[in-house]
Design a protein around this motif. Structure first.
Motif, PDB file in Angstrom:
ATOM      1  N   ALA A  89      48.405  70.420 -25.768  1.00 34.75           N
ATOM      2  CA  ALA A  89      49.825  70.150 -25.961  1.00 34.75           C
ATOM      3  C   ALA A  89      49.997  69.123 -27.073  1.00 34.75           C
ATOM      4  O   ALA A  89      49.533  69.343 -28.178  1.00 34.75           O
ATOM      5  CB  ALA A  89      50.461  69.677 -24.655  1.00 34.75           C
ATOM      6  N   ASP A  90      50.572  67.959 -26.756  1.00 28.91           N
ATOM      7  CA  ASP A  90      50.835  66.973 -27.801  1.00 28.91           C
ATOM      8  C   ASP A  90      49.791  65.863 -27.819  1.00 28.91           C
ATOM      9  O   ASP A  90      50.033  64.787 -28.364  1.00 28.91           O
ATOM     10  CB  ASP A  90      52.228  66.379 -27.599  1.00 28.91           C
ATOM     11  CG  ASP A  90      52.369  65.775 -26.213  1.00 28.91           C
ATOM     12  OD1 ASP A  90      51.462  66.047 -25.365  1.00 28.91           O
ATOM     13  OD2 ASP A  90      53.332  65.044 -25.980  1.00 28.91           O
ATOM     14  N   ARG A  91      48.657  66.073 -27.258  1.00 29.41           N
ATOM     15  CA  ARG A  91      47.630  65.013 -27.223  1.00 29.41           C
ATOM     16  C   ARG A  91      46.266  65.603 -27.559  1.00 29.41           C
ATOM     17  O   ARG A  91      46.077  66.814 -27.552  1.00 29.41           O
ATOM     18  CB  ARG A  91      47.565  64.369 -25.833  1.00 29.41           C
ATOM     19  CG  ARG A  91      47.249  65.388 -24.772  1.00 29.41           C
ATOM     20  CD  ARG A  91      47.096  64.804 -23.390  1.00 29.41           C
ATOM     21  NE  ARG A  91      46.731  65.846 -22.457  1.00 29.41           N
ATOM     22  CZ  ARG A  91      46.169  65.639 -21.289  1.00 29.41           C
ATOM     23  NH1 ARG A  91      45.928  64.405 -20.891  1.00 29.41           N
ATOM     24  NH2 ARG A  91      45.855  66.633 -20.512  1.00 29.41           N
ATOM     25  N   ARG A  92      45.314  64.720 -27.849  1.00 31.90           N
ATOM     26  CA  ARG A  92      43.922  65.126 -28.049  1.00 31.90           C
ATOM     27  C   ARG A  92      43.072  64.414 -27.002  1.00 31.90           C
ATOM     28  O   ARG A  92      43.193  63.203 -26.806  1.00 31.90           O
ATOM     29  CB  ARG A  92      43.440  64.742 -29.455  1.00 31.90           C
ATOM     30  CG  ARG A  92      44.081  65.590 -30.542  1.00 31.90           C
ATOM     31  CD  ARG A  92      43.444  65.309 -31.885  1.00 31.90           C
ATOM     32  NE  ARG A  92      42.091  65.843 -31.987  1.00 31.90           N
ATOM     33  CZ  ARG A  92      41.821  67.110 -32.315  1.00 31.90           C
ATOM     34  NH1 ARG A  92      42.815  67.961 -32.546  1.00 31.90           N
ATOM     35  NH2 ARG A  92      40.583  67.523 -32.405  1.00 31.90           N
ATOM     36  N   VAL A  93      42.203  65.170 -26.369  1.00 35.06           N
ATOM     37  CA  VAL A  93      41.352  64.605 -25.318  1.00 35.06           C
ATOM     38  C   VAL A  93      39.916  64.563 -25.836  1.00 35.06           C
ATOM     39  O   VAL A  93      39.381  65.569 -26.313  1.00 35.06           O
ATOM     40  CB  VAL A  93      41.429  65.446 -24.025  1.00 35.06           C
ATOM     41  CG1 VAL A  93      40.566  64.804 -22.942  1.00 35.06           C
ATOM     42  CG2 VAL A  93      42.869  65.580 -23.561  1.00 35.06           C
ATOM     43  N   GLN A  94      39.322  63.376 -25.749  1.00 31.26           N
ATOM     44  CA  GLN A  94      37.971  63.185 -26.297  1.00 31.26           C
ATOM     45  C   GLN A  94      36.911  63.271 -25.197  1.00 31.26           C
ATOM     46  O   GLN A  94      37.144  62.834 -24.061  1.00 31.26           O
ATOM     47  CB  GLN A  94      37.887  61.809 -26.957  1.00 31.26           C
ATOM     48  CG  GLN A  94      36.579  61.589 -27.699  1.00 31.26           C
ATOM     49  CD  GLN A  94      36.391  60.141 -28.065  1.00 31.26           C
ATOM     50  OE1 GLN A  94      37.385  59.452 -28.322  1.00 31.26           O
ATOM     51  NE2 GLN A  94      35.137  59.695 -28.074  1.00 31.26           N
ATOM     52  N   SER A  95      35.801  63.838 -25.544  1.00 33.20           N
ATOM     53  CA  SER A  95      34.695  63.956 -24.572  1.00 33.20           C
ATOM     54  C   SER A  95      33.897  62.647 -24.540  1.00 33.20           C
ATOM     55  O   SER A  95      34.134  61.735 -25.325  1.00 33.20           O
ATOM     56  CB  SER A  95      33.758  65.091 -24.974  1.00 33.20           C
ATOM     57  OG  SER A  95      32.977  64.688 -26.084  1.00 33.20           O
ATOM     58  N   ASN A  96      32.937  62.638 -23.639  1.00 38.57           N
ATOM     59  CA  ASN A  96      31.958  61.543 -23.675  1.00 38.57           C
ATOM     60  C   ASN A  96      31.070  61.711 -24.909  1.00 38.57           C
ATOM     61  O   ASN A  96      31.069  62.777 -25.526  1.00 38.57           O
ATOM     62  CB  ASN A  96      31.100  61.565 -22.400  1.00 38.57           C
ATOM     63  CG  ASN A  96      30.381  62.885 -22.242  1.00 38.57           C
ATOM     64  OD1 ASN A  96      31.005  63.942 -22.398  1.00 38.57           O
ATOM     65  ND2 ASN A  96      29.093  62.834 -21.976  1.00 38.57           N
ATOM     66  N   VAL A  97      30.323  60.650 -25.256  1.00 36.94           N
ATOM     67  CA  VAL A  97      29.452  60.686 -26.445  1.00 36.94           C
ATOM     68  C   VAL A  97      28.003  60.609 -25.974  1.00 36.94           C
ATOM     69  O   VAL A  97      27.652  59.748 -25.172  1.00 36.94           O
ATOM     70  CB  VAL A  97      29.776  59.513 -27.392  1.00 36.94           C
ATOM     71  CG1 VAL A  97      28.816  59.492 -28.574  1.00 36.94           C
ATOM     72  CG2 VAL A  97      31.219  59.623 -27.875  1.00 36.94           C
ATOM     73  N   VAL A  98      27.161  61.527 -26.464  1.00 33.35           N
ATOM     74  CA  VAL A  98      25.733  61.500 -26.104  1.00 33.35           C
ATOM     75  C   VAL A  98      24.917  61.132 -27.343  1.00 33.35           C
ATOM     76  O   VAL A  98      25.268  61.491 -28.462  1.00 33.35           O
ATOM     77  CB  VAL A  98      25.263  62.855 -25.534  1.00 33.35           C
ATOM     78  CG1 VAL A  98      25.847  63.095 -24.175  1.00 33.35           C
ATOM     79  CG2 VAL A  98      25.603  63.988 -26.480  1.00 33.35           C
ATOM     80  N   GLU A  99      23.838  60.364 -27.094  1.00 29.22           N
ATOM     81  CA  GLU A  99      23.004  59.882 -28.198  1.00 29.22           C
ATOM     82  C   GLU A  99      21.763  60.757 -28.321  1.00 29.22           C
ATOM     83  O   GLU A  99      21.116  61.075 -27.315  1.00 29.22           O
ATOM     84  CB  GLU A  99      22.551  58.443 -27.923  1.00 29.22           C
ATOM     85  CG  GLU A  99      23.687  57.469 -27.636  1.00 29.22           C
ATOM     86  CD  GLU A  99      24.423  57.056 -28.885  1.00 29.22           C
ATOM     87  OE1 GLU A  99      23.856  57.250 -29.980  1.00 29.22           O
ATOM     88  OE2 GLU A  99      25.566  56.570 -28.774  1.00 29.22           O
TER      89      GLU A  99
END
Lengths: 588, 284
Positions: free
Chosen positions: A117-127
């Motif tokens: 919709a009107d937002r962006r959802v960020q995932s977790n970050v893996v190294e």
């Protein structure tokens, strides 16, 4: 590691959501967190929504810039649905499973974001950490690495090829042949492994270090070379020998087998072969010898060291029996081998002999030699060390010299029994009563410990005495008492002679009177002192008696009228009675 | 009359009980000793060793002369471990060695040491390092005379300090300035003797008491990582090596070589130099 790049992929603009925002769950995962260049890593991206229709679930996106460090070998999107048994809600998930091949060393943070919709959802970050040398952008495959047309074709068709080879197909018995077996992969396969290793019948083998995996590009095809086996082979007999092929399992049912290799092994030439030559002495060698001193007394040991160095199967070489001069006892050598090299087997083999000279004089140790076959020159050669001269000091053992025999290499105690001091022969053993010394360690310890303890106790006692002991007044009183006692003793002692008697009595009375009168009485003439004593409560009789006694003493001292002993005794008694009465202080 | 008879009877019983057995024992010791000497003269060192062992068993306590002859017999037989053990005991002052015994024992110890080093080199066993001047210093620090000296210094220091304290408290007449100076110097000297040599002597005694010195008896003794024959062998010690006993446990002893290397060995394979009684002869 080259160029340590740290990225954060998928870090987006402000307004980005979190990994699990409201009903949208966005996740990233990798199969390994550390890989080498050329290795594969599986990247799993998923977006899950609860409750709504699956069509609303956004598709996962590949983290931006990942292609710069990894080759994306394969990606497979997917959709799945499930029901939460407890809450009764549906879950819709979109996935993206990718296989990545690491190409550049560095540390990478992988994450992604999706628009909802009107937002962006960020995932977790893996190294993910990638180590090793960077894969070349263009082909650098050597002739050795370059696959043959058959292998190239197999790579095109099956995506993988098991390749084996040797550095030479013709060799002499005992000469090194280097065997290699590599896995070429144009596609990614999960965990290929040996089902059966190659066979090396009729060879002595030795492991060699294996290279790092690398990525090559040739003929428009990129492929990864994963080294499997490196081994040095030494043929043990002449003839046509075969190295058996190895079978590799690929995936669940895949199999691939390397081709067997035939080696033509030539016998060592008979021409020029030394007598008793060992077929293991093949390679290129040098020899050196040394001793640990230049002179040594008779019967003292020294170490003779011979070092064989070179390329070849040095662990199994047989140097034969090195001849040594007579008059030296030699023990079996201690042998130590140090291997070196990554492609050619070789190193150092050290022989340490313990020797004992049994005759004085100059000892010549002949140059040791080592016969070997040099396969490069196809001929027998000899390595020699320098001869060594040693000065042996002292006289030869008389017994052997007299008999003219050669000292035998017997037990170590064969030399110098006569060197022992003789036993002491007496008819009777001197008796000693077994007495334990009084000062045992325990007694000494307690005795030493008592010293500081007593010192501490004494110091504490001194401090207490200073604090709690007598004050100035008491001390002055004690001093006066002591002085009076001295005067009394003096009077007693001079009673008979009269010499100094009256002076002592006068001083005693004066002392007592002053004590009674106090500080005010010091320096007063006698009449005023008597008045003061009267005022201080001394009876008039005592005052008169004191005056009379003092006058009598003065008369005796200055008028030379000492009187008789009985008179002095009466005077003393009266003075003492008066003094004790005054001292008590009550008066009469 | 009756009392006198009783006294004579008691005296006779005492003589019978103490003097006569003692002389009989003494005869047996001397007989064994002479037997050993005769065998040694013939070069029959095995019989000589047995005879000297008999004499040692009969005579309680330490005896330097017996230990010397026994050690020399073992040396002739090539048993370097027991030779070292008995020759070392021969040099112990508690056994009453004469100058001759001391000199001969040290001479034979030198020869035995040479043999031990040679055997260690040929068999690859580990041997202790040779005695250094540092070992002599440690030995000197353990001397009883140093113990007496430091103890006397400590108590004298205490007496002088007490005298000075009485002066300060005014319990005695004041001494002159010269007397005070001398007393101070004596105090410093006595305190130094008490503190420095006393500490060193105590350290040496403690080292000897907590880790007594011993000799490895068997020619090549396997030192293991733990107390038990199933434990892994870490190294082999040459017989005749001087070691320190650092721990004991169920028939096993943990020994330490001068270099710090430690391992467990069976108790019967080492002989403590500190024990009054000698080690038994090897099993035949």
């Amino acid at each position: 590691m080259r160029g340590r790049g740290v990225w954060t992929l998928g870090i987006f603009l402000s307004g980005s959501g979190i990994a699990s925002a409201a009903d949208l769950d966005v996740r990233a995962a990798v199969s390994r967190t550390q890989v080498r260049v050329g290795d594969t890593v599986e990247l799993s991206l998923s977006v899950t929504r609860e409750g709504r229709g699956g069509g609303d679930v956004p598709e996962p996106e590949m983290p931006a810039g990942v292609e710069d460090a990894f080759e994306v070998a394969n990606c497979m999107p997917g959709v799945r649905r499930s029901i939460d048994m407890f809450r009764g809600e549906q879950q819709h998930t979109r996935t993206l499973e990718c296989v990545l091949i690491a190409e550049k060393p560095g540390e990478y943070s992988l994450g992604f974001a999706v628009a909802d919709a009107d937002r962006r959802v960020q995932s977790n970050v893996v190294e993910v950490r990638v180590v090793g040398d960077a894969a070349p952008a263009v082909s650098s495959a050597t002739q050795e690495d370059a696959p043959s047309p058959e292998v190239f074709e197999r790579l095109r068709q099956q995506g993988i090829a098991v390749v084996s080879g040797v550095d030479k197909t013709t060799a002499f018995v005992g000469e090194q042949i280097t065997y290699r077996l590599d896995l070429y992969e144009a596609r990614n396969f999960l965990d290929p492994h040996f089902r059966s290793p190659p066979t090396f019948k009729d060879f002595l083998t030795q492991e060699l270090p294996v290279d790092e995996p690398k990525v090559e590009s040739r003929g428009g095809m990129r492929f990864r070379i994963r080294p499997g086996i490196r081994r040095a082979l030494f043929a043990q007999r002449a003839g046509s020998l075969e190295i058996g092929g190895a079978e590799v399992a690929i995936g669940l049912r895949g199999r691939q087998r390397s081709e067997p290799i035939s080696i033509e092994v030539k016998p060592l030439p008979a021409e020029g072969q030394p007598t008793g030559f060992s077929p293991n002495n093949v390679g290129q060698y040098s020899l050196r010898a040394s001793i640990d001193r230049t002179s040594v007394p008779v019967g003292e040991p020294f170490t003779y060291t011979v070092v064989l160095e070179g390329e070849g199967n040095i662990e199994v070489v047989d140097p034969g029996d090195w001849t040594l001069p007579e008059g030296v006892r030699r023990y079996d050598p201690k042998i130590e081998t140090k291997l070196r090299g990554t492609t050619e087997v070789g190193g150092e083999r050290t022989y340490r002999f313990l020797m004992i000279p049994e005759r004085a004089g100059t000892l010549e140790i002949a140059a040791p030699h080592f016969d070997y076959f040099n396969p490069a020159r196809e001929r027998y050669e000899v390595a020699r060390a320098e001869p060594i001269t040693l000065e042996v000091l002292g006289d030869a053992p008389e017994l052997d010299a007299a008999k003219g025999t050669t000292p035998s290499a017997g037990a170590p105690d064969a030399v110098g029994d006569a060197a022992f001091a003789p036993i002491i022969a007496v008819d009777r053993v001197p008796r000693r009563r077994p007495e334990a010394p009084w000062l045992t360690a325990r007694r000494w310890f307690y005795g030493m410990l008592a010293v500081p303890l007593f010192a501490l106790a004494g110091w504490i006692g001194g401090v207490a005495w200073r604090r709690l002991g007598p004050d100035d007044r008491a001390r002055a009183k004690a001093l006066a008492t002591r002085r009076r006692r001295i005067l009394e003793e003096q009077a007693q002692q001079t009673l008979e002679s009269g010499e100094g008697f009256h002076g002592a009595i006068a001083s005693l009375l004066q002392e007592v009177a002053l004590e009674r009168a106090g500080a005010e009485g010091v320096g007063l003439p006698r009449p005023r002192l008597l008045d003061l004593l009267e005022r201080r409560g001394m009876s008039e009789d005592d005052c008169r008696a004191l005056e009379r006694l003092l006058d009598a003493c003065d008369a005796a001292r200055f008028g030379a009228a000492r009187g008789t002993a009985s008179e002095r005794r009466a005077l003393l008694d009266e003075a003492l009675r008066l003094a004790r009465g005054m001292k008590v202080g009550g008066g009469r | 009359m009756i009392r006198r008879g009783l006294a004579l009877t008691l005296l006779g019983a005492l003589l019978w009980g103490f003097v006569l057995p003692a002389s009989a024992q003494a005869d047996a010791v001397d007989e064994a000793f002479v037997r050993g000497h005769d065998a040694a003269q013939r070069g029959d060192w095995g019989t000589a060793r047995d005879a000297y062992e008999d004499a040692v068993a009969l005579l309680p306590g330490r005896n330097a002369l017996l230990a010397y002859n026994l050690g020399t017999a073992y040396a002739h037989l090539g048993d370097w471990g027991r030779a070292t053990y008995h020759l070392m005991r021969a040099t112990d002052f508690r056994g009453g060695p004469t100058a001759g015994v001391l000199e001969s024992a040290r001479e034979n110890l030198d020869v035995v040491r040479h043999k031990i080093e040679l055997q260690a080199a040929t068999e690859g066993t580990i041997v202790d390092r040779s005695a250094t001047s540092w070992d002599l210093v440690v030995e000197a620090l353990q001397a009883p005379i140093l113990g007496w000296l430091t103890l006397a210094a400590g108590w004298l220091w205490l007496l002088v300090a007490a005298w000075g304290q009485r002066q300060r408290l005014g319990l005695r007449s004041h001494s002159s300035r010269g007397q005070g100076g001398v007393a101070g110097a004596v105090l410093v000297l006595l305190g130094f003797v008490y503190a420095v040599p006393g500490t060193l002597h105590g350290w040496a005694l403690r080292a000897d008491e907590t880790t007594p010195e011993a000799i490895v008896l068997d020619p090549s003794t396997e030192a293991r990582e733990g107390p038990g024959p199933h434990r892994e062998v870490e190294f082999r010690i040459q017989g005749g090596s001087r070691v320190r006993i650092v721990a004991r446990g169920s028939g096993w002893i943990r020994v330490r070589l001068p270099g710090g290397l430690e391992g467990w060995v069976p108790e019967r394979t080492v002989g403590s130099l500190d024990s009054v009684s000698s080690v038994p002869p090897p099993p035949t």
